[in-house]
Design a protein around this motif. Sequence first.
Motif, PDB file in Angstrom:
ATOM      1  N   ILE B   5       0.937  -1.235  -0.067  1.00 17.60           N
ATOM      2  CA  ILE B   5      -0.002   0.007   0.023  1.00 17.60           C
ATOM      3  C   ILE B   5       0.950   1.236  -0.037  1.00 17.60           C
ATOM      4  CG2 ILE B   5      -1.580   1.395   1.523  1.00 17.60           C
ATOM      5  CD1 ILE B   5      -2.720  -1.539   2.073  1.00 17.60           C
ATOM      6  N   ARG B   6       0.498   2.244  -0.853  1.00 18.65           N
ATOM      7  CA  ARG B   6       1.258   3.482  -1.119  1.00 18.65           C
ATOM      8  C   ARG B   6       0.391   4.596  -1.067  1.00 18.65           C
ATOM      9  NH1 ARG B   6       6.246   4.406  -3.089  1.00 18.65           N
ATOM     10  NH2 ARG B   6       6.272   6.540  -3.628  1.00 18.65           N
ATOM     11  N   THR B   7       0.481   5.713  -0.073  1.00 15.27           N
ATOM     12  CA  THR B   7      -0.434   6.949  -0.151  1.00 15.27           C
ATOM     13  C   THR B   7       0.623   7.999  -0.589  1.00 15.27           C
ATOM     14  OG1 THR B   7      -0.533   7.505   2.268  1.00 15.27           O
ATOM     15  CG2 THR B   7      -1.774   5.953   1.562  1.00 15.27           C
ATOM     16  N   GLU B   8       0.098   8.821  -1.307  1.00 15.91           N
ATOM     17  CA  GLU B   8       0.893   9.953  -1.672  1.00 15.91           C
ATOM     18  C   GLU B   8       0.121  11.213  -1.271  1.00 15.91           C
ATOM     19  OE1 GLU B   8       1.743   9.581  -5.863  1.00 15.91           O
ATOM     20  OE2 GLU B   8       3.198   7.995  -5.471  1.00 15.91           O
ATOM     21  N   LYS B   9       0.560  12.060  -0.299  1.00 15.45           N
ATOM     22  CA  LYS B   9      -0.037  12.965  -0.289  1.00 15.45           C
ATOM     23  C   LYS B   9      -1.646  13.166   0.051  1.00 15.45           C
ATOM     24  CE  LYS B   9       3.546  15.980  -1.757  1.00 15.45           C
ATOM     25  NZ  LYS B   9       4.012  17.031  -2.807  1.00 15.45           N
ATOM     26  N   LEU B  10      -2.024  11.865   0.712  1.00 13.91           N
ATOM     27  CA  LEU B  10      -3.478  11.843   0.588  1.00 13.91           C
ATOM     28  C   LEU B  10      -4.214  13.032   1.656  1.00 13.91           C
ATOM     29  CD1 LEU B  10      -6.143  10.210   0.974  1.00 13.91           C
ATOM     30  CD2 LEU B  10      -4.938   8.644   2.723  1.00 13.91           C
ATOM     31  N   THR B  11      -5.216  13.457   1.098  1.00 16.13           N
ATOM     32  CA  THR B  11      -5.714  14.567   1.842  1.00 16.13           C
ATOM     33  C   THR B  11      -7.252  14.166   1.611  1.00 16.13           C
ATOM     34  OG1 THR B  11      -4.149  16.206   1.331  1.00 16.13           O
ATOM     35  CG2 THR B  11      -6.111  17.043   1.941  1.00 16.13           C
ATOM     36  N   PHE B  12      -7.999  14.456   2.629  1.00 13.52           N
ATOM     37  CA  PHE B  12      -9.319  14.212   2.808  1.00 13.52           C
ATOM     38  C   PHE B  12     -10.180  15.353   3.578  1.00 13.52           C
ATOM     39  CE2 PHE B  12     -13.159  12.067   4.166  1.00 13.52           C
ATOM     40  CZ  PHE B  12     -13.984  11.613   2.902  1.00 13.52           C
ATOM     41  N   THR B  13     -11.192  15.679   2.980  1.00 10.89           N
ATOM     42  CA  THR B  13     -12.243  16.500   3.838  1.00 10.89           C
ATOM     43  C   THR B  13     -13.531  15.877   3.773  1.00 10.89           C
ATOM     44  OG1 THR B  13     -12.764  18.058   1.921  1.00 10.89           O
ATOM     45  CG2 THR B  13     -10.964  18.804   3.403  1.00 10.89           C
ATOM     46  N   GLY B  56     -10.701   1.827  -0.809  1.00 16.14           N
ATOM     47  CA  GLY B  56     -11.654   2.491  -1.641  1.00 16.14           C
ATOM     48  C   GLY B  56     -12.922   2.763  -1.275  1.00 16.14           C
ATOM     49  N   ILE B  57     -13.231   2.773   0.085  1.00 15.14           N
ATOM     50  CA  ILE B  57     -14.584   2.946   0.772  1.00 15.14           C
ATOM     51  C   ILE B  57     -14.627   4.588   0.912  1.00 15.14           C
ATOM     52  CG2 ILE B  57     -15.800   3.109   2.874  1.00 15.14           C
ATOM     53  CD1 ILE B  57     -15.691   0.337   1.646  1.00 15.14           C
ATOM     54  N   LEU B  58     -13.492   5.264   1.131  1.00 12.97           N
ATOM     55  CA  LEU B  58     -13.562   6.399   0.791  1.00 12.97           C
ATOM     56  C   LEU B  58     -12.622   6.894  -0.289  1.00 12.97           C
ATOM     57  CD1 LEU B  58     -13.536   7.891   4.539  1.00 12.97           C
ATOM     58  CD2 LEU B  58     -15.386   7.948   2.878  1.00 12.97           C
ATOM     59  N   LEU B  59     -12.567   8.073  -0.910  1.00 11.78           N
ATOM     60  CA  LEU B  59     -11.726   8.295  -1.941  1.00 11.78           C
ATOM     61  C   LEU B  59     -11.014   9.575  -1.642  1.00 11.78           C
ATOM     62  CD1 LEU B  59     -13.869   7.394  -5.156  1.00 11.78           C
ATOM     63  CD2 LEU B  59     -11.807   6.018  -4.056  1.00 11.78           C
ATOM     64  N   PRO B  60      -9.810   9.682  -1.918  1.00 13.27           N
ATOM     65  CA  PRO B  60      -9.250  10.817  -1.472  1.00 13.27           C
ATOM     66  C   PRO B  60      -9.776  12.173  -2.052  1.00 13.27           C
ATOM     67  CG  PRO B  60      -7.546   9.284  -2.723  1.00 13.27           C
ATOM     68  CD  PRO B  60      -8.829   8.826  -2.497  1.00 13.27           C
ATOM     69  N   SER B  61      -9.738  13.173  -1.401  1.00 13.67           N
ATOM     70  CA  SER B  61     -10.106  14.523  -1.892  1.00 13.67           C
ATOM     71  C   SER B  61      -9.028  15.250  -2.799  1.00 13.67           C
ATOM     72  CB  SER B  61     -10.275  15.727  -0.717  1.00 13.67           C
ATOM     73  OG  SER B  61     -11.344  15.176  -0.082  1.00 13.67           O
ATOM     74  N   GLU B  62      -7.641  14.862  -2.434  1.00 11.63           N
ATOM     75  CA  GLU B  62      -6.425  15.219  -3.042  1.00 11.63           C
ATOM     76  C   GLU B  62      -5.444  14.143  -2.808  1.00 11.63           C
ATOM     77  OE1 GLU B  62      -4.679  19.111  -2.165  1.00 11.63           O
ATOM     78  OE2 GLU B  62      -6.861  19.989  -2.112  1.00 11.63           O
ATOM     79  N   GLY B  63      -4.430  13.961  -3.816  1.00 15.59           N
ATOM     80  CA  GLY B  63      -3.474  12.922  -3.395  1.00 15.59           C
ATOM     81  C   GLY B  63      -4.067  11.439  -4.326  1.00 15.59           C
ATOM     82  N   LYS B  64      -3.087  10.516  -3.913  1.00 20.78           N
ATOM     83  CA  LYS B  64      -3.502   9.229  -4.265  1.00 20.78           C
ATOM     84  C   LYS B  64      -3.180   8.144  -3.173  1.00 20.78           C
ATOM     85  CE  LYS B  64      -4.108   9.919  -8.890  1.00 20.78           C
ATOM     86  NZ  LYS B  64      -5.662   9.823  -9.192  1.00 20.78           N
ATOM     87  N   VAL B  65      -3.976   7.044  -3.641  1.00 17.16           N
ATOM     88  CA  VAL B  65      -4.033   5.885  -2.649  1.00 17.16           C
ATOM     89  C   VAL B  65      -3.669   4.661  -3.825  1.00 17.16           C
ATOM     90  CG1 VAL B  65      -4.873   4.223  -0.999  1.00 17.16           C
ATOM     91  CG2 VAL B  65      -5.327   6.592  -0.804  1.00 17.16           C
ATOM     92  N   TYR B  66      -2.511   3.919  -3.689  1.00 18.63           N
ATOM     93  CA  TYR B  66      -2.322   2.790  -4.482  1.00 18.63           C
ATOM     94  C   TYR B  66      -2.192   1.723  -3.531  1.00 18.63           C
ATOM     95  CZ  TYR B  66      -0.828   6.098  -7.846  1.00 18.63           C
ATOM     96  OH  TYR B  66      -0.705   7.176  -8.716  1.00 18.63           O
ATOM     97  N   SER B  67      -3.271   0.442  -3.909  1.00 15.37           N
ATOM     98  CA  SER B  67      -3.284  -0.774  -3.255  1.00 15.37           C
ATOM     99  C   SER B  67      -2.648  -1.627  -4.174  1.00 15.37           C
ATOM    100  CB  SER B  67      -4.682  -1.168  -2.790  1.00 15.37           C
ATOM    101  OG  SER B  67      -5.098  -0.377  -1.619  1.00 15.37           O
ATOM    102  N   PHE B  68      -1.573  -2.333  -3.933  1.00 12.50           N
ATOM    103  CA  PHE B  68      -1.228  -3.220  -5.101  1.00 12.50           C
ATOM    104  C   PHE B  68      -1.076  -2.725  -6.171  1.00 12.50           C
ATOM    105  CE2 PHE B  68      -2.755  -5.810  -1.648  1.00 12.50           C
ATOM    106  CZ  PHE B  68      -1.943  -6.893  -1.467  1.00 12.50           C
ATOM    107  N   GLY B  69      -0.548  -1.478  -6.325  1.00 10.44           N
ATOM    108  CA  GLY B  69      -0.398  -0.654  -7.522  1.00 10.44           C
ATOM    109  C   GLY B  69      -1.640  -0.291  -8.176  1.00 10.44           C
ATOM    110  N   PHE B  70      -2.786  -0.670  -7.630  1.00 13.86           N
ATOM    111  CA  PHE B  70      -3.981  -0.480  -8.254  1.00 13.86           C
ATOM    112  C   PHE B  70      -4.328   1.335  -7.534  1.00 13.86           C
ATOM    113  CE2 PHE B  70      -4.586  -4.738  -8.757  1.00 13.86           C
ATOM    114  CZ  PHE B  70      -4.604  -4.753 -10.141  1.00 13.86           C
TER     115      PHE B  70
END
Lengths: 267, 275
Positions: B5-13, B56-70
């Motif tokens: 799992i990799r999160t890149e500047k995951l931001t959520f409001t 993926g229950i919630l999706l980032p407002s900004e940034g990215k989340v990669y689970s297994f590269g997806f």
Amino acid sequence: MLKDITLGQFFPGNTFMHKLDPRVKLVVCFVFIIVLFITENLAAYALAALFIILGVKVSKTSPKMLLKSLKPIMFLVLFTSILNIFYIEGEVLVRFWILKVTKEGLMTAFYMTSRIIMLVCATSLLMYTTSPISLTDALEHLLAPLNKVKFPVHEFSMMMTIAMRFIPTLIEETDKIMAAQKARGADFESGNIFARAKALIPILVPLFVSSFRRADELATAMECRLYQGGEGRTRLNVLKLTKYDYVFMVFSAISFVLMILLNVVGI
Amino acid sequence: MEKVIRTEKLTFTYSAEEARSFALRKVSLDIEKGTFVAVLGHNGSGKSTFAKHLNGILLPSEGKVYSFGFDTSDPENLINIRRNVGMVFQNPDNQLVATVVEEDVAFAPENMGVPSDEIRSRVDDVLKTVGMEKFKKHAPHMLSGGQKQRIAIAGILAMEPNVLVMDEPTAMLDPVGRKEVMATIHRLNKEKGITVILITHHMDEAAQADRIVVINAGQVTHDGTPREVFAHRKELLDIGLAVPQTVEILDELGLKDVALSVDECCDILEKYLKG
């Protein structure tokens, strides 16, 4: 007290009746009720009674349980038979004051009563020997053709399953809320019917709120478990007809045909 | 090491209007395969929000989340992500769907369209893994909290996921139930090599992890092994987290060591007292 409620009225067992495919039981029960309503003949009804007694024996259901299930409808039975006895015109047997008892009235009352009693017995027998989950399963299969007219069969059975799953949970929760309200001095036992109904509001409101929260969490949990509706779903337990089912179907069919024949011939 | 799992500047409001109230702000994390990660934070810190992003229950407002590269923001990937990243929640009652234990465990594989025979073998397997094989014909509402939670875990394991995300799985359980569930999670991590991400506010649960990530007000404040993180006792106290008692006593005595277990703490104290 509330906790002791059983889900449906299923009694687990391993008899012939328990092993039958729920679809077969459901259909046979349904046809049996129809046959009961289209026939009006003593011999046919004797046969129907025999059919039920046989079912009770084979499924090892205690007759006491069956009688217990009849209790709530006793009033209805009495009421309809009294109406039937006094109001149907025909050959007068006894007459006093403005009331008269006719032969036709007596007969109709008898048929009506046995019809209702046998109907309840048959459905109770079905409920006693079939688990709720296999019943909903059977319903989903039997109603599958309705999918063609866009009736959401799978969603319907999913709703039934979830409802059954949450009945005990919600009962437990009601108990807890009631205890909490009682601890704060709520009074559920005194006053007239309106006062009591009003006292239920502080129970219902939190119960509703928490049900919505539960529903929301459950929906998320189901999504996490890849639920996407009925399409492409497989099942752990696949319903399959066995030789028991064929034996039962043939036996029931013969009984029902015999009942109708007896009615037509009119013995 | 492979990063699952990799999160890149995951931001959520939570609400678009109040863009200033961030539930998460620029969280960048990598989680390696096979590790046991504890995510710590007090109520409202954003740790549950973080967990819900991982499949993926919630999706980032900004940034990215990669689970297994997806990428989780692509709806096409969701099924793949969710079967790999299983999620267990706090309240076991609200996760169980069916009226019979084995039917409930079978729910996920049924949804995946697995053939009946294989569902049967998977269900038996995972029930054995969580030690609940004797209860497969029981009704869930007759079980204890810990047992229900183990059934919920079994239900997720039946998807054969590589990552298990647990959002405070022991919060509603009694001490016995907590112990059962924690033992099960550790066994899954050690024996099956499943990556575990445990969201918690129990310090002793976190102390047993390979890595601790502390989240406060939507931001990662500490990240490291339990030893490294618990060394910052004062900072943790400031954000409302109490360190385990074994760490606390040594810190009060002015010792530099960090003890994660009672035995370790005793040894250090013994040495200290003997001078």
